[in-house]
Design a protein around this motif. Structure first.
Motif, PDB file in Angstrom:
ATOM      1  N   LYS A   1       1.087  14.764  -6.256  1.00  0.00           N
ATOM      2  CA  LYS A   1       0.349  13.967  -5.279  1.00  0.00           C
ATOM      3  C   LYS A   1       0.473  12.484  -5.617  1.00  0.00           C
ATOM      4  CE  LYS A   1      -1.548  16.887  -2.366  1.00  0.00           C
ATOM      5  NZ  LYS A   1      -1.242  16.817  -0.918  1.00  0.00           N
ATOM      6  N   GLY A   2       0.844  11.698  -4.603  1.00  0.00           N
ATOM      7  CA  GLY A   2       0.955  10.261  -4.802  1.00  0.00           C
ATOM      8  C   GLY A   2       2.309   9.785  -5.297  1.00  0.00           C
ATOM      9  N   ALA A   3       3.296  10.672  -5.337  1.00  0.00           N
ATOM     10  CA  ALA A   3       4.627  10.282  -5.811  1.00  0.00           C
ATOM     11  C   ALA A   3       5.273   9.294  -4.841  1.00  0.00           C
ATOM     12  CB  ALA A   3       5.517  11.509  -5.961  1.00  0.00           C
ATOM     13  N   VAL A   4       6.133   8.446  -5.392  1.00  0.00           N
ATOM     14  CA  VAL A   4       6.963   7.543  -4.595  1.00  0.00           C
ATOM     15  C   VAL A   4       8.318   8.216  -4.428  1.00  0.00           C
ATOM     16  CG1 VAL A   4       8.084   5.278  -4.519  1.00  0.00           C
ATOM     17  CG2 VAL A   4       5.762   5.501  -5.452  1.00  0.00           C
ATOM     18  N   VAL A   5       8.766   8.361  -3.184  1.00  0.00           N
ATOM     19  CA  VAL A   5       9.979   9.126  -2.895  1.00  0.00           C
ATOM     20  C   VAL A   5      11.024   8.231  -2.238  1.00  0.00           C
ATOM     21  CG1 VAL A   5      10.932  11.131  -1.700  1.00  0.00           C
ATOM     22  CG2 VAL A   5       8.577  11.208  -2.577  1.00  0.00           C
ATOM     23  N   LEU A   6      12.193   8.130  -2.875  1.00  0.00           N
ATOM     24  CA  LEU A   6      13.313   7.377  -2.313  1.00  0.00           C
ATOM     25  C   LEU A   6      14.467   8.329  -2.063  1.00  0.00           C
ATOM     26  CD1 LEU A   6      11.974   5.247  -4.738  1.00  0.00           C
ATOM     27  CD2 LEU A   6      13.221   3.776  -3.148  1.00  0.00           C
TER      28      LEU A   6
ATOM     29  N   LEU B   1       9.694  18.147 -10.772  1.00  0.00           N
ATOM     30  CA  LEU B   1       9.182  17.146  -9.836  1.00  0.00           C
ATOM     31  C   LEU B   1       7.667  17.045  -9.858  1.00  0.00           C
ATOM     32  CD1 LEU B   1      11.551  17.636  -6.783  1.00  0.00           C
ATOM     33  CD2 LEU B   1      11.471  15.706  -8.351  1.00  0.00           C
ATOM     34  N   LYS B   2       6.998  18.062 -10.328  1.00  0.00           N
ATOM     35  CA  LYS B   2       5.531  18.022 -10.375  1.00  0.00           C
ATOM     36  C   LYS B   2       5.021  16.986 -11.378  1.00  0.00           C
ATOM     37  CE  LYS B   2       4.716  22.709  -8.740  1.00  0.00           C
ATOM     38  NZ  LYS B   2       4.422  22.239  -7.385  1.00  0.00           N
ATOM     39  N   HIS B   3       5.915  16.450 -12.218  1.00  0.00           N
ATOM     40  CA  HIS B   3       5.528  15.453 -13.207  1.00  0.00           C
ATOM     41  C   HIS B   3       6.070  14.058 -12.872  1.00  0.00           C
ATOM     42  CE1 HIS B   3       4.156  18.765 -15.735  1.00  0.00           C
ATOM     43  NE2 HIS B   3       5.304  19.367 -15.466  1.00  0.00           N
ATOM     44  N   ALA B   4       6.654  13.904 -11.676  1.00  0.00           N
ATOM     45  CA  ALA B   4       7.342  12.658 -11.333  1.00  0.00           C
ATOM     46  C   ALA B   4       6.431  11.672 -10.613  1.00  0.00           C
ATOM     47  CB  ALA B   4       8.551  12.960 -10.461  1.00  0.00           C
ATOM     48  N   ASP B   5       6.413  10.443 -11.113  1.00  0.00           N
ATOM     49  CA  ASP B   5       5.765   9.341 -10.376  1.00  0.00           C
ATOM     50  C   ASP B   5       6.715   8.791  -9.315  1.00  0.00           C
ATOM     51  OD1 ASP B   5       3.381   9.178 -12.102  1.00  0.00           O
ATOM     52  OD2 ASP B   5       4.784   8.469 -13.621  1.00  0.00           O
TER      53      ASP B   5
ATOM     54  N   GLY C   1       2.113  14.247   1.042  1.00  0.00           N
ATOM     55  CA  GLY C   1       1.671  14.079  -0.336  1.00  0.00           C
ATOM     56  C   GLY C   1       2.140  12.825  -1.024  1.00  0.00           C
ATOM     57  N   ALA C   2       3.111  12.123  -0.436  1.00  0.00           N
ATOM     58  CA  ALA C   2       3.674  10.936  -1.077  1.00  0.00           C
ATOM     59  C   ALA C   2       2.770   9.723  -0.874  1.00  0.00           C
ATOM     60  CB  ALA C   2       5.061  10.650  -0.518  1.00  0.00           C
ATOM     61  N   SER C   3       2.831   8.779  -1.819  1.00  0.00           N
ATOM     62  CA  SER C   3       2.135   7.502  -1.621  1.00  0.00           C
ATOM     63  C   SER C   3       3.044   6.499  -0.931  1.00  0.00           C
ATOM     64  CB  SER C   3       1.669   6.933  -2.963  1.00  0.00           C
ATOM     65  OG  SER C   3       2.763   6.640  -3.809  1.00  0.00           O
ATOM     66  N   ALA C   4       4.357   6.697  -1.072  1.00  0.00           N
ATOM     67  CA  ALA C   4       5.351   5.844  -0.424  1.00  0.00           C
ATOM     68  C   ALA C   4       6.634   6.648  -0.283  1.00  0.00           C
ATOM     69  CB  ALA C   4       5.598   4.576  -1.241  1.00  0.00           C
ATOM     70  N   ILE C   5       7.385   6.405   0.810  1.00  0.00           N
ATOM     71  CA  ILE C   5       8.582   7.210   1.061  1.00  0.00           C
ATOM     72  C   ILE C   5       9.551   6.431   1.942  1.00  0.00           C
ATOM     73  CG2 ILE C   5       7.548   8.347   3.082  1.00  0.00           C
ATOM     74  CD1 ILE C   5       9.019  10.936   2.212  1.00  0.00           C
ATOM     75  N   THR C   6      10.856   6.599   1.698  1.00  0.00           N
ATOM     76  CA  THR C   6      11.862   6.001   2.569  1.00  0.00           C
ATOM     77  C   THR C   6      12.230   6.976   3.674  1.00  0.00           C
ATOM     78  OG1 THR C   6      13.648   6.824   1.138  1.00  0.00           O
ATOM     79  CG2 THR C   6      12.910   4.559   0.766  1.00  0.00           C
TER      80      THR C   6
ATOM     81  N   LEU D   1       2.856   4.723   2.434  1.00  0.00           N
ATOM     82  CA  LEU D   1       3.585   3.516   2.774  1.00  0.00           C
ATOM     83  C   LEU D   1       5.014   3.902   3.140  1.00  0.00           C
ATOM     84  CD1 LEU D   1       3.897   0.375   2.771  1.00  0.00           C
ATOM     85  CD2 LEU D   1       4.418   0.558   0.323  1.00  0.00           C
ATOM     86  N   ILE D   2       5.455   3.517   4.320  1.00  0.00           N
ATOM     87  CA  ILE D   2       6.841   3.776   4.726  1.00  0.00           C
ATOM     88  C   ILE D   2       7.697   2.619   4.206  1.00  0.00           C
ATOM     89  CG2 ILE D   2       8.407   4.235   6.626  1.00  0.00           C
ATOM     90  CD1 ILE D   2       6.160   6.333   6.208  1.00  0.00           C
ATOM     91  N   LEU D   3       8.624   2.941   3.325  1.00  0.00           N
ATOM     92  CA  LEU D   3       9.472   1.924   2.709  1.00  0.00           C
ATOM     93  C   LEU D   3      10.617   1.616   3.675  1.00  0.00           C
ATOM     94  CD1 LEU D   3       9.522   3.501  -0.880  1.00  0.00           C
ATOM     95  CD2 LEU D   3       8.032   1.677  -0.021  1.00  0.00           C
ATOM     96  N   ASP D   4      10.434   0.550   4.438  1.00  0.00           N
ATOM     97  CA  ASP D   4      11.325   0.188   5.535  1.00  0.00           C
ATOM     98  C   ASP D   4      12.564  -0.528   5.000  1.00  0.00           C
ATOM     99  OD1 ASP D   4      12.588  -0.795   7.767  1.00  0.00           O
ATOM    100  OD2 ASP D   4      10.778  -1.576   8.719  1.00  0.00           O
ATOM    101  N   GLY D   5      13.681   0.203   4.926  1.00  0.00           N
ATOM    102  CA  GLY D   5      14.900  -0.378   4.396  1.00  0.00           C
ATOM    103  C   GLY D   5      15.459  -1.489   5.264  1.00  0.00           C
ATOM    104  N   THR D   6      15.284  -1.375   6.574  1.00  0.00           N
ATOM    105  CA  THR D   6      15.783  -2.420   7.475  1.00  0.00           C
ATOM    106  C   THR D   6      15.093  -3.747   7.181  1.00  0.00           C
ATOM    107  OG1 THR D   6      16.219  -0.758   9.179  1.00  0.00           O
ATOM    108  CG2 THR D   6      16.102  -3.064   9.883  1.00  0.00           C
ATOM    109  N   ARG D   7      13.809  -3.680   6.925  1.00  0.00           N
ATOM    110  CA  ARG D   7      13.040  -4.885   6.594  1.00  0.00           C
ATOM    111  C   ARG D   7      13.518  -5.499   5.271  1.00  0.00           C
ATOM    112  NH1 ARG D   7       6.446  -4.734   5.815  1.00  0.00           N
ATOM    113  NH2 ARG D   7       6.191  -6.814   4.929  1.00  0.00           N
ATOM    114  N   VAL D   8      13.751  -4.666   4.276  1.00  0.00           N
ATOM    115  CA  VAL D   8      14.228  -5.153   2.975  1.00  0.00           C
ATOM    116  C   VAL D   8      15.615  -5.768   3.123  1.00  0.00           C
ATOM    117  CG1 VAL D   8      14.761  -4.524   0.588  1.00  0.00           C
ATOM    118  CG2 VAL D   8      12.865  -3.391   1.777  1.00  0.00           C
TER     119      VAL D   8
END
Length: 281
Positions: free
Chosen positions: A223-228, A200-204, A248-253, A5-12
């Motif tokens: 795998k599946g981390a959310v990255v901001l 970071l290998k333990h980060a959600d 590898g991310a589930s969501a990223i900005t 999921l691309i976390l679209d900052g412009t949309r927010v």
């Protein structure tokens, strides 16, 4: 894994500003025009650009922008006096001192001169303390933006392990406290942390706020981390190696159009919040 999921900052940011329009209209009907005063000391080109961007954002939304540009030779005492005048001005609701200031100025003393009721950028020690206790009216804008993005996309925080890379007093530290107050387990990494990759290998949830271009590598992530990515470096790149982390991310900005637009939107929101206080008192 499905596409992240691309976390679209412009949309927010647009969603935040849309909600502010009705509030600004209500204030205007009561004779109150929200006003943000921005102080720029010196002639740093990047700072001039940031101040102009913030002023334009105010204008588009109907918030008055009061710009104060001081000479680069300004002393701490002179700057504090300007801030005192703005504190006393009932038509000014928020004060923003653009960072960085010239070397001869005691930046902390200048920040502390800003009234807590007008500290819409969350830079005072009292504002930081209130944020730590979970009741700040105006937390630092970038940390507030990060939380706003997570909430907009309904990404769970409670019970998750968040790793924050960076410990600055207006980004890494306050966002760590905000996540902690939302029941995340928080690890803070910094320049003296050994083996950041292993952490970071333990980060959600990963918050990158270190100020180093493409510092966070894709193979470091769980795998599946959310990255901001709260970094912004020359060449329009963040603190995350975006292409490498995307897989590898589930969501990223992204950078740009990620955390940045929401940071400005939160500054506008805090200014409107400060103006709204007049209706309550």
């Amino acid at each position: 894994m499905t596409n992240p999921l691309i976390l679209d900052g412009t949309r927010v940011a647009e969603a935040i500003k849309e909600e502010l329009k009705a509030r600004i209209h209500t204030l205007e009907s009561q004779g109150i025009v929200p006003c943000l005063a921005t102080i720029l000391v010196g002639d740093d080109p990047a700072s001039e650009t940031y101040v102009r961007m913030k002023g334009n954002a105010c204008k588009r939304l109907g918030i008055e922008s009061k710009r104060i540009h001081l000479d680069k030779s300004t002393s701490t005492e002179q700057l504090v006096e300007v801030i005192a005048q703005l504190n006393a001005d009932p038509l000014v609701h928020g004060i923003l001192l653009q960072h960085p200031v010239p070397h001869q100025i005691d930046e902390r003393a200048a920040f502390e001169a800003i009234s807590i009721h007008k500290d819409v950028d969350g830079v005072t020690a009292l504002g930081f303390a209130q944020n730590a206790f979970g009741y700040a009216d105006y937390p630092s804008c970038t940390p507030a933006a990060i939380i706003a993005i997570l909430d907009y996309y309904q990404i769970p925080i409670a019970g998750k392990h968040a790793v924050v890379i960076g410990r600055s007093p207006i980004l890494g530290k306050p966002v760590s406290l905000m996540l902690l107050n939302r029941d995340a387990t928080v690890t803070i990494c910094h320049s003296k942390t050994e083996n950041v990759a292993e952490m970071l290998k333990h980060a959600d949830i990963v918050i990158a706020a270190v100020g180093k271009p493409k510092f966070i590598q894709g193979e470091w992530l769980r795998k599946g981390a959310v990255v901001l990515d709260a970094g912004y470096n020359p060449g329009n790149v963040g603190d995350v190696d975006y292409d490498a982390c995307l897989a590898g991310a589930s969501a990223i900005t992204p950078v740009p159009a990620g955390v940045g637009p929401v940071t400005i939107a939160m500054l506008l929101k805090h200014t409107v919040d400060a103006a709204t206080r007049l209706l309550r008192h």
